[in-house]
Design an enzyme around this catalytic site. Structure first.
Site, PDB file in Angstrom:
ATOM      1  CG  ASP A  22      93.212  68.770  70.435  1.00 51.68           C
ATOM      2  OD1 ASP A  22      94.273  68.166  70.883  1.00 51.68           O
ATOM      3  OD2 ASP A  22      93.170  69.837  70.477  1.00 51.68           O
ATOM      4  NE  ARG A  23      95.117  68.234  78.028  1.00 48.05           N
ATOM      5  CZ  ARG A  23      96.330  68.466  78.360  1.00 48.05           C
ATOM      6  NH1 ARG A  23      96.933  67.226  79.012  1.00 48.05           N
ATOM      7  NH2 ARG A  23      97.293  69.321  78.622  1.00 48.05           N
ATOM      8  CG  ASP A  24      95.779  71.321  76.013  1.00 49.16           C
ATOM      9  OD1 ASP A  24      95.269  70.910  77.035  1.00 49.16           O
ATOM     10  OD2 ASP A  24      96.963  71.124  75.522  1.00 49.16           O
ATOM     11  CB  SER A  68     105.747  68.869  71.815  1.00 46.49           C
ATOM     12  OG  SER A  68     105.237  70.336  72.123  1.00 46.49           O
ATOM     13  CB  CYS A 104     102.279  62.597  70.498  1.00 44.88           C
ATOM     14  SG  CYS A 104     103.838  63.065  69.548  1.00 44.88           S
ATOM     15  CG  ASP A 141      91.511  73.592  69.219  1.00 45.89           C
ATOM     16  OD1 ASP A 141      92.034  72.623  69.153  1.00 45.89           O
ATOM     17  OD2 ASP A 141      91.652  74.333  70.163  1.00 45.89           O
TER      18      ASP A 141
END
Length: 175
Positions: A22-24, A68, A104, A141
């Site tokens: 995942d990034r953030d 998003s 996405c 996370d």
């Protein structure tokens, strides 16, 4: 001649292993109002050395991220690409790289197949990079990261801080 064809056939069967991140919250500090531009991007300095170690052991590094903010009208896809370019440049300065970024842009109410916890982006990356999902990991996370990885047969881990990420990388490399 048939030996050469046999070797080519075997090479086509070779599958890669990957770490999907995942990034953030993993690569950069997460913001309650979204990371919308490069000025808001705060990279974790501990991340590139972990990537470098994983790549030395043959793992591809793929980012799978819900963004998003794009379809919410808070940022453009161009801004997202600038953010990912800055991340990639930071990785290159640290003598490593990310093999792919998959995102996405949809809001949760759009019910797409690519927004985690659905697994569309993982399947797309696996197809693009010939990744054997059962030999790969999804690390994030949020529960949605773990669910997306579990749904495709990846090993998964939800981490809460960079220390737990470092410990997990050590665990992965020791196996």
């Amino acid at each position: 001649m048939w030996k050469a064809l046999e070797v080519l056939a075997l090479l086509n069967l070779i599958m890669n292993k990957a770490i999907f991140f995942d990034r953030d919250g993993i690569i950069n500090k997460e913001r309650f109002d979204y990371v919308k531009n490069v000025k808001e991007l705060e990279l974790f300095p501990e991340f590139p050395p972990l990537v470098k170690s994983l790549k030395k052991h043959g793992f591809l590094i793929i980012v799978i991220t819900n963004q998003s903010a794009i379809n919410r009208g808070l940022m453009t896809e161009s801004s997202l690409h600038e953010i990912h370019e800055k991340i990639q440049n930071h990785m290159k300065i640290n003598s490593t790289s990310i093999d792919g970024f998959y995102y996405c842009p949809h809001r949760p109410d759009e019910n797409c197949d690519c927004r985690k916890p659905k697994s569309g982006l993982l399947f797309q990356a696996a197809n693009d990079f010939s990744i054997e999902l059962q030999s790969s990991w999804m690390i994030g996370d949020n529960d949605s990261d773990v669910t997306a990885g579990s749904n495709v047969g990846c090993k998964t881990r939800k981490i809460t801080n960079l220390k737990s990420l470092s410990n997990l990388v050590d665990e992965i490399l020791s196996n």
